[in-house]
Design a protein around this motif. Sequence first.
Motif, PDB file in Angstrom:
ATOM      1  N   GLN A 152       9.901  14.350  11.577  1.00  0.00           N
ATOM      2  CA  GLN A 152      10.019  15.633  11.002  1.00  0.00           C
ATOM      3  C   GLN A 152       9.154  15.709   9.878  1.00  0.00           C
ATOM      4  O   GLN A 152       8.901  16.773   9.097  1.00  0.00           O
ATOM      5  N   ILE A 153       8.297  14.523   9.626  1.00  0.00           N
ATOM      6  CA  ILE A 153       7.403  14.523   8.429  1.00  0.00           C
ATOM      7  C   ILE A 153       6.090  15.141   8.953  1.00  0.00           C
ATOM      8  O   ILE A 153       5.662  14.931  10.029  1.00  0.00           O
ATOM      9  N   THR A 154       5.323  15.711   7.983  1.00  0.00           N
ATOM     10  CA  THR A 154       3.997  16.520   8.160  1.00  0.00           C
ATOM     11  C   THR A 154       3.020  15.325   8.531  1.00  0.00           C
ATOM     12  O   THR A 154       2.965  14.285   7.760  1.00  0.00           O
ATOM     13  N   PRO A 155       2.287  15.278   9.587  1.00  0.00           N
ATOM     14  CA  PRO A 155       0.928  14.299   9.966  1.00  0.00           C
ATOM     15  C   PRO A 155       0.253  14.258   8.798  1.00  0.00           C
ATOM     16  O   PRO A 155      -0.003  15.150   7.959  1.00  0.00           O
ATOM     17  N   LYS A 156      -0.338  13.136   8.699  1.00  0.00           N
ATOM     18  CA  LYS A 156      -0.969  12.648   7.463  1.00  0.00           C
ATOM     19  C   LYS A 156      -2.205  12.176   7.877  1.00  0.00           C
ATOM     20  O   LYS A 156      -2.393  11.256   8.719  1.00  0.00           O
ATOM     21  N   ARG A 157      -3.332  12.753   7.388  1.00  0.00           N
ATOM     22  CA  ARG A 157      -4.756  12.038   7.732  1.00  0.00           C
ATOM     23  C   ARG A 157      -5.203  10.942   6.845  1.00  0.00           C
ATOM     24  O   ARG A 157      -4.854  11.095   5.338  1.00  0.00           O
ATOM     25  N   ILE A 158      -5.533  10.040   7.371  1.00  0.00           N
ATOM     26  CA  ILE A 158      -5.971   8.808   6.538  1.00  0.00           C
ATOM     27  C   ILE A 158      -7.281   8.455   6.811  1.00  0.00           C
ATOM     28  O   ILE A 158      -8.012   8.467   8.137  1.00  0.00           O
ATOM     29  N   SER A 159      -8.155   8.251   5.670  1.00  0.00           N
ATOM     30  CA  SER A 159      -9.704   7.966   5.751  1.00  0.00           C
ATOM     31  C   SER A 159      -9.691   6.484   5.345  1.00  0.00           C
ATOM     32  O   SER A 159      -8.975   6.023   4.314  1.00  0.00           O
ATOM     33  N   LEU A 160     -10.677   5.725   5.799  1.00  0.00           N
ATOM     34  CA  LEU A 160     -10.903   4.542   5.878  1.00  0.00           C
ATOM     35  C   LEU A 160     -12.069   4.211   5.249  1.00  0.00           C
ATOM     36  O   LEU A 160     -13.036   5.008   5.655  1.00  0.00           O
ATOM     37  N   SER A 161     -12.436   3.425   4.200  1.00  0.00           N
ATOM     38  CA  SER A 161     -13.648   2.928   3.852  1.00  0.00           C
ATOM     39  C   SER A 161     -13.948   1.492   3.588  1.00  0.00           C
ATOM     40  O   SER A 161     -12.655   0.807   3.380  1.00  0.00           O
ATOM     41  N   ALA A 166      -7.567   2.447   2.733  1.00  0.00           N
ATOM     42  CA  ALA A 166      -6.930   3.633   3.264  1.00  0.00           C
ATOM     43  C   ALA A 166      -6.550   4.557   2.211  1.00  0.00           C
ATOM     44  O   ALA A 166      -5.654   4.183   1.349  1.00  0.00           O
ATOM     45  N   LYS A 167      -6.974   5.806   2.303  1.00  0.00           N
ATOM     46  CA  LYS A 167      -6.665   6.967   1.492  1.00  0.00           C
ATOM     47  C   LYS A 167      -6.112   8.106   2.176  1.00  0.00           C
ATOM     48  O   LYS A 167      -6.494   8.288   3.299  1.00  0.00           O
ATOM     49  N   ASP A 168      -5.185   8.866   1.542  1.00  0.00           N
ATOM     50  CA  ASP A 168      -4.733  10.102   2.318  1.00  0.00           C
ATOM     51  C   ASP A 168      -5.658  11.319   1.919  1.00  0.00           C
ATOM     52  O   ASP A 168      -6.410  10.918   1.236  1.00  0.00           O
ATOM     53  N   GLU A 169      -5.247  12.435   2.117  1.00  0.00           N
ATOM     54  CA  GLU A 169      -6.075  13.694   1.878  1.00  0.00           C
ATOM     55  C   GLU A 169      -6.152  13.996   0.421  1.00  0.00           C
ATOM     56  O   GLU A 169      -7.039  14.826   0.021  1.00  0.00           O
ATOM     57  N   SER A 170      -5.204  13.646  -0.352  1.00  0.00           N
ATOM     58  CA  SER A 170      -5.227  13.669  -1.938  1.00  0.00           C
ATOM     59  C   SER A 170      -5.792  12.573  -2.573  1.00  0.00           C
ATOM     60  O   SER A 170      -5.584  12.582  -3.848  1.00  0.00           O
ATOM     61  N   ASP A 171      -6.393  11.733  -1.645  1.00  0.00           N
ATOM     62  CA  ASP A 171      -7.385  10.494  -2.256  1.00  0.00           C
ATOM     63  C   ASP A 171      -6.317   9.625  -3.067  1.00  0.00           C
ATOM     64  O   ASP A 171      -6.800   8.581  -3.709  1.00  0.00           O
ATOM     65  N   ASN A 172      -5.100   9.295  -2.595  1.00  0.00           N
ATOM     66  CA  ASN A 172      -4.177   8.232  -2.859  1.00  0.00           C
ATOM     67  C   ASN A 172      -4.306   6.989  -2.045  1.00  0.00           C
ATOM     68  O   ASN A 172      -4.553   7.045  -0.897  1.00  0.00           O
ATOM     69  N   VAL A 173      -4.563   5.880  -2.669  1.00  0.00           N
ATOM     70  CA  VAL A 173      -4.615   4.618  -1.958  1.00  0.00           C
ATOM     71  C   VAL A 173      -3.394   4.350  -1.305  1.00  0.00           C
ATOM     72  O   VAL A 173      -2.467   4.163  -2.135  1.00  0.00           O
ATOM     73  N   LEU A 174      -3.358   4.114  -0.123  1.00  0.00           N
ATOM     74  CA  LEU A 174      -1.929   3.866   0.543  1.00  0.00           C
ATOM     75  C   LEU A 174      -1.887   2.385   1.164  1.00  0.00           C
ATOM     76  O   LEU A 174      -0.974   1.998   1.541  1.00  0.00           O
ATOM     77  N   GLY A 175      -3.187   1.851   1.165  1.00  0.00           N
ATOM     78  CA  GLY A 175      -3.285   0.558   2.015  1.00  0.00           C
ATOM     79  C   GLY A 175      -4.645  -0.264   1.458  1.00  0.00           C
ATOM     80  O   GLY A 175      -5.881   0.481   1.339  1.00  0.00           O
ATOM     81  N   VAL A 176      -4.754  -1.444   1.313  1.00  0.00           N
ATOM     82  CA  VAL A 176      -6.093  -2.073   1.286  1.00  0.00           C
ATOM     83  C   VAL A 176      -5.876  -3.667   1.936  1.00  0.00           C
ATOM     84  O   VAL A 176      -4.715  -4.101   2.301  1.00  0.00           O
TER      85      VAL A 176
END
Length: 342
Positions: free
Chosen positions: A76-85, A142-152
């Motif tokens: 039920q949670i909105t899909p989240k785009r993750i960008s990796l760098s 790893a960051k989400d669409e709002s540029d929050n760091v979610l994983g390193v």
Amino acid sequence: MAAVVMSYYCKPSPFLGHFPSYLAKSSSRQVAGTAVQESKISALFWGSKKSVEPKELDVSVSLQDSILTGGGLEKQITPKRISLSIISSISEVSSREWDACNLDATGPDKFNPFLSHGFLSSLEESRSAVKETGWMPSHIVAKDESDNVLGVVPLYLKSHSYGEFVFDHSWADAYYGFGSRYYPKFQCCVPFTPVTGPRILVRNIPFRDQLFDVLVSALKDLAAKSQVSSLHITFPTEKEWHMLKEKGFLQRIGMQYHWKNHNYKNFDEFLMDMKQSKRKNIRQERKKVSTQNLSMKRLRGYEIKASHWDTFYSFYRNTTDNKFDLIIETFFSLLSTKILLI
């Protein structure tokens, strides 16, 4: 040649893991009149033998973004785009964001200071873990669409095998003997620190397990695109070690000796757990110390002066000299400004 991926887990254990017999040549040696079988790796390669062609490694590769869609209760949670760098210095991530990943990965009651931004950044700023010393930072973020760091992921491109406390020089010799290049390789670890802890640091979010999988896939993708010989994840937690096996990693087990305090009331009670001969030796050693007019004082981080670090570093080098160069002297003074030392 495809890259080899390996995870190395070390725990207190009464035994050492053995390489499968069908991948090894056996020889024997005599120990106290008993024939002991020794395993020797004879082949880990495939494809035709070729000459080593030294070349500059291009790590300016891009990692593919991912969409976390959720599963089970997460549907039920909105899909989240993750960008990796890939970042060339931990300074490109704030200490607040990096340590939040570390805290969520280890838990507040088991916070791992060796994975903290302060510890790892001190290694880089002191030039202990940089490209020039064979430790090229290549951390994955790893960051989400709002540029929050979610994983390193703490990751280094290595041009040698020093400072890892996992000895793979025989692997390097085998690669070169086969006509291939072993270095550089990717090493996911804490430099110079053989302490078990999480290596894939992920925030406590609904898509946590999915993001873990994404980061592991990114590691393997980076190794393949960079055409390195291998990717190593050393001293992960036992849980990660099992999870990495499911992702295609080869497993390796080592052994460490850990001392544990079994709620001893005092030092004498601790000695009573030993044989009489060992108790006697320790007591004699302690008597010798008492005759040297030594005193002990506890210093906290802000109380530790440059002169203290100079003396400490001389002790450190006395241990490492004639073996290999490890941590640069300024690391310790830098660390004292970022982490409370007692």
